[in-house]
Design an enzyme around this catalytic site. Structure first.
Site, PDB file in Angstrom:
ATOM      1  N   GLU A 113       5.934   6.038 -10.086  1.00 57.88           N
ATOM      2  CA  GLU A 113       4.326   5.984  -9.588  1.00 57.88           C
ATOM      3  C   GLU A 113       4.217   6.945  -8.540  1.00 57.88           C
ATOM      4  O   GLU A 113       3.058   7.555  -8.686  1.00 57.88           O
ATOM      5  CB  GLU A 113       4.157   4.520  -8.841  1.00 57.88           C
ATOM      6  CG  GLU A 113       4.083   3.443 -10.011  1.00 57.88           C
ATOM      7  CD  GLU A 113       3.698   2.017  -9.460  1.00 57.88           C
ATOM      8  OE1 GLU A 113       3.571   1.155 -10.003  1.00 57.88           O
ATOM      9  OE2 GLU A 113       4.198   1.571  -8.146  1.00 57.88           O
TER      10      GLU A 113
ATOM     11  N   ASP B  62      -6.054  -5.709 -17.305  1.00 57.48           N
ATOM     12  CA  ASP B  62      -4.623  -4.549 -18.101  1.00 57.48           C
ATOM     13  C   ASP B  62      -5.208  -4.269 -19.455  1.00 57.48           C
ATOM     14  O   ASP B  62      -4.429  -3.859 -20.276  1.00 57.48           O
ATOM     15  CB  ASP B  62      -3.283  -5.166 -17.976  1.00 57.48           C
ATOM     16  CG  ASP B  62      -3.130  -5.381 -16.620  1.00 57.48           C
ATOM     17  OD1 ASP B  62      -3.199  -4.982 -15.667  1.00 57.48           O
ATOM     18  OD2 ASP B  62      -2.207  -6.525 -16.186  1.00 57.48           O
TER      19      ASP B  62
ATOM     20  N   ASN C  78      -6.511   1.750 -12.890  1.00 54.66           N
ATOM     21  CA  ASN C  78      -5.516   0.895 -12.301  1.00 54.66           C
ATOM     22  C   ASN C  78      -4.272   1.266 -12.656  1.00 54.66           C
ATOM     23  O   ASN C  78      -4.143   2.223 -13.645  1.00 54.66           O
ATOM     24  CB  ASN C  78      -5.666  -0.443 -13.043  1.00 54.66           C
ATOM     25  CG  ASN C  78      -4.854  -1.467 -12.356  1.00 54.66           C
ATOM     26  OD1 ASN C  78      -4.281  -1.686 -11.263  1.00 54.66           O
ATOM     27  ND2 ASN C  78      -4.277  -2.394 -13.207  1.00 54.66           N
TER      28      ASN C  78
ATOM     29  N   LEU D 234      -5.081  -7.074  -6.621  1.00 54.21           N
ATOM     30  CA  LEU D 234      -4.698  -8.236  -7.151  1.00 54.21           C
ATOM     31  C   LEU D 234      -5.863  -8.957  -7.834  1.00 54.21           C
ATOM     32  O   LEU D 234      -5.781  -9.807  -8.712  1.00 54.21           O
ATOM     33  CB  LEU D 234      -3.766  -9.137  -6.538  1.00 54.21           C
ATOM     34  CG  LEU D 234      -2.517  -8.556  -6.047  1.00 54.21           C
ATOM     35  CD1 LEU D 234      -1.563  -9.963  -5.575  1.00 54.21           C
ATOM     36  CD2 LEU D 234      -1.515  -8.136  -7.516  1.00 54.21           C
TER      37      LEU D 234
ATOM     38  N   HIS E 291      -0.513   0.003 -13.711  1.00 54.85           N
ATOM     39  CA  HIS E 291       0.375  -1.171 -14.014  1.00 54.85           C
ATOM     40  C   HIS E 291       1.622  -0.874 -14.166  1.00 54.85           C
ATOM     41  O   HIS E 291       2.138   0.277 -14.811  1.00 54.85           O
ATOM     42  CB  HIS E 291      -0.237  -1.582 -15.459  1.00 54.85           C
ATOM     43  CG  HIS E 291       0.348  -3.005 -15.769  1.00 54.85           C
ATOM     44  ND1 HIS E 291      -0.047  -4.300 -15.087  1.00 54.85           N
ATOM     45  CD2 HIS E 291       1.666  -3.400 -16.526  1.00 54.85           C
ATOM     46  CE1 HIS E 291       0.743  -5.196 -15.416  1.00 54.85           C
ATOM     47  NE2 HIS E 291       1.717  -4.614 -16.382  1.00 54.85           N
TER      48      HIS E 291
ATOM     49  N   GLY F 130       0.790  -1.310   0.140  1.00 51.81           N
ATOM     50  CA  GLY F 130      -0.232  -0.013   0.043  1.00 51.81           C
ATOM     51  C   GLY F 130       0.981   1.355  -0.097  1.00 51.81           C
ATOM     52  O   GLY F 130       0.391   2.316   0.207  1.00 51.81           O
ATOM     53  N   SER F 131       2.284   1.142  -0.541  1.00 53.75           N
ATOM     54  CA  SER F 131       2.841   2.526  -0.305  1.00 53.75           C
ATOM     55  C   SER F 131       2.334   3.431  -1.413  1.00 53.75           C
ATOM     56  O   SER F 131       2.333   4.816  -1.149  1.00 53.75           O
ATOM     57  CB  SER F 131       4.411   2.061  -0.639  1.00 53.75           C
ATOM     58  OG  SER F 131       4.479   1.766  -2.247  1.00 53.75           O
ATOM     59  N   ASN F 132       1.551   3.191  -2.595  1.00 48.89           N
ATOM     60  CA  ASN F 132       0.975   3.994  -3.377  1.00 48.89           C
ATOM     61  C   ASN F 132      -0.367   4.546  -2.877  1.00 48.89           C
ATOM     62  O   ASN F 132      -0.537   5.619  -3.098  1.00 48.89           O
ATOM     63  CB  ASN F 132       0.655   3.187  -4.824  1.00 48.89           C
ATOM     64  CG  ASN F 132       1.784   3.224  -5.710  1.00 48.89           C
ATOM     65  OD1 ASN F 132       2.188   4.406  -6.179  1.00 48.89           O
ATOM     66  ND2 ASN F 132       2.291   2.284  -6.114  1.00 48.89           N
TER      67      ASN F 132
ATOM     68  N   ILE G   8     -11.850  -7.166 -11.272  1.00 51.27           N
ATOM     69  CA  ILE G   8     -13.029  -6.406 -10.625  1.00 51.27           C
ATOM     70  C   ILE G   8     -14.322  -7.194 -11.141  1.00 51.27           C
ATOM     71  O   ILE G   8     -14.394  -7.405 -12.480  1.00 51.27           O
ATOM     72  CB  ILE G   8     -12.881  -4.932 -11.350  1.00 51.27           C
ATOM     73  CG1 ILE G   8     -11.651  -4.430 -10.508  1.00 51.27           C
ATOM     74  CG2 ILE G   8     -14.269  -4.093 -10.778  1.00 51.27           C
ATOM     75  CD1 ILE G   8     -11.557  -4.433  -9.061  1.00 51.27           C
TER      76      ILE G   8
HETATM   77  C1  GRF Z   1       3.075  -1.247  -7.655  1.00 55.49           C
HETATM   78  O1  GRF Z   1       4.194  -1.422  -8.497  1.00 55.49           O
HETATM   79  C2  GRF Z   1       1.804  -1.135  -8.589  1.00 55.49           C
HETATM   80  O2  GRF Z   1       2.049  -0.567  -9.936  1.00 55.49           O
HETATM   81  C3  GRF Z   1       1.659  -2.715  -8.858  1.00 55.49           C
HETATM   82  O3  GRF Z   1       1.741  -3.183  -7.897  1.00 55.49           O
HETATM   83  C4  GRF Z   1       2.589  -2.488  -6.841  1.00 55.49           C
HETATM   84  C5  GRF Z   1       1.990  -2.113  -5.416  1.00 55.49           C
HETATM   85  O4  GRF Z   1       2.904  -1.198  -4.523  1.00 55.49           O
HETATM   86  N1  GRF Z   1       0.179  -2.890  -9.523  1.00 55.49           N
HETATM   87  P1  GRF Z   1       2.539  -0.773  -3.379  1.00 55.49           P
HETATM   88  O5  GRF Z   1       1.530  -1.783  -2.645  1.00 55.49           O
HETATM   89  O6  GRF Z   1       1.837   0.471  -3.606  1.00 55.49           O
HETATM   90  O7  GRF Z   1       3.858  -0.557  -2.510  1.00 55.49           O
END
Ligand code: GRF
Length: 189
Positions: free
Chosen positions: A175, A146, A103, A86, A105, A13-15, A89
């Site tokens: 990202e 995708d 999403n 993952l 990718h 969940g870093s994003n 949907i």
């Molecule tokens: C990211 O690289 C995203 O593009 C992919 O999964 C990764 C998730 O990373 N779909 P995080 O959980 O946000 O660290």
């Protein structure tokens, strides 16, 4: 009233955290909630720290009921953002949120996408193929992995000797830099 985002993530969940921080003092947009299909995913810990509700739905409930769509409707969510989520949907959610699910990718679609192409699998395949570039793709979500309409791409260089971990680092940096701004643009569109 602010536009409301839900971020779905299966892992770290870093994003999700980066997106939440970006919008934390935004006048028009807020991250209202997180959802994960993994009970022990690190995103739950991030959510606590950020003070954002994080809901857990087991895969079966996610796939076979309307519960998630129900929650998202009740919470008046305008945009569903998949960030390392993952599961595919389900139809009912696609119907309930037309053109409102996006999403990210971690590669340059249409290459290196599809079932099984997630996380480090993608970066390993990119390096194995001898690519000189990788990057990120933000796209709308449809019924196939995708394959939805591409909204945005950004690239990074792959240098000779770069490992999948090196590529992952470069892609993550892209990202963090671009995804929140792309979300902002989508919501203002
Ligand atoms: C990211 O690289 C995203 O593009 C992919 O999964 C990764 C998730 O990373 N779909 P995080 O959980 O946000 O660290």
């Amino acid at each position: 009233m602010k536009k409301r985002i839900a971020v779905l993530a299966s892992g770290s969940g870093s994003n999700a955290e980066n997106i939440a921080n970006y919008f934390s003092n935004h006048e028009l947009i807020e991250v209202s909630l997180f959802i994960s299909n993994k009970k022990d995913a690190f995103i739950h810990r991030r959510a606590e720290k950020l003070n954002i509700p994080c809901y857990y739905f087991p895969t079966k409930q996610f796939n076979e009921t309307d519960d998630v769509s129900g929650l998202l409707k009740k919470e008046r969510i305008d945009l569903i953002v998949l960030a390392g989520f993952l599961l595919k949907i389900p139809e009912n959610m696609l119907r309930a949120f037309p053109d409102a699910i996006i999403n990210i990718h971690p590669a340059l679609l249409p290459k290196f996408g599809g079932k099984g192409m997630y996380g480090d699998h993608v970066h390993r395949a990119v390096v194995a193929a001898g690519e000189e570039q990788s990057g990120i793709t933000v796209h709308y979500v449809n019924e196939n992995y995708d394959e939805g309409k591409i909204i945005f791409q950004a690239t990074c260089e792959i240098l000779p000797g770069d490992t999948p971990e090196d590529v992952a680092r470069k892609v993550h940096a892209l990202e963090y830099k671009h995804f929140p701004c792309v979300i902002e643009k989508v919501l203002n569109a």
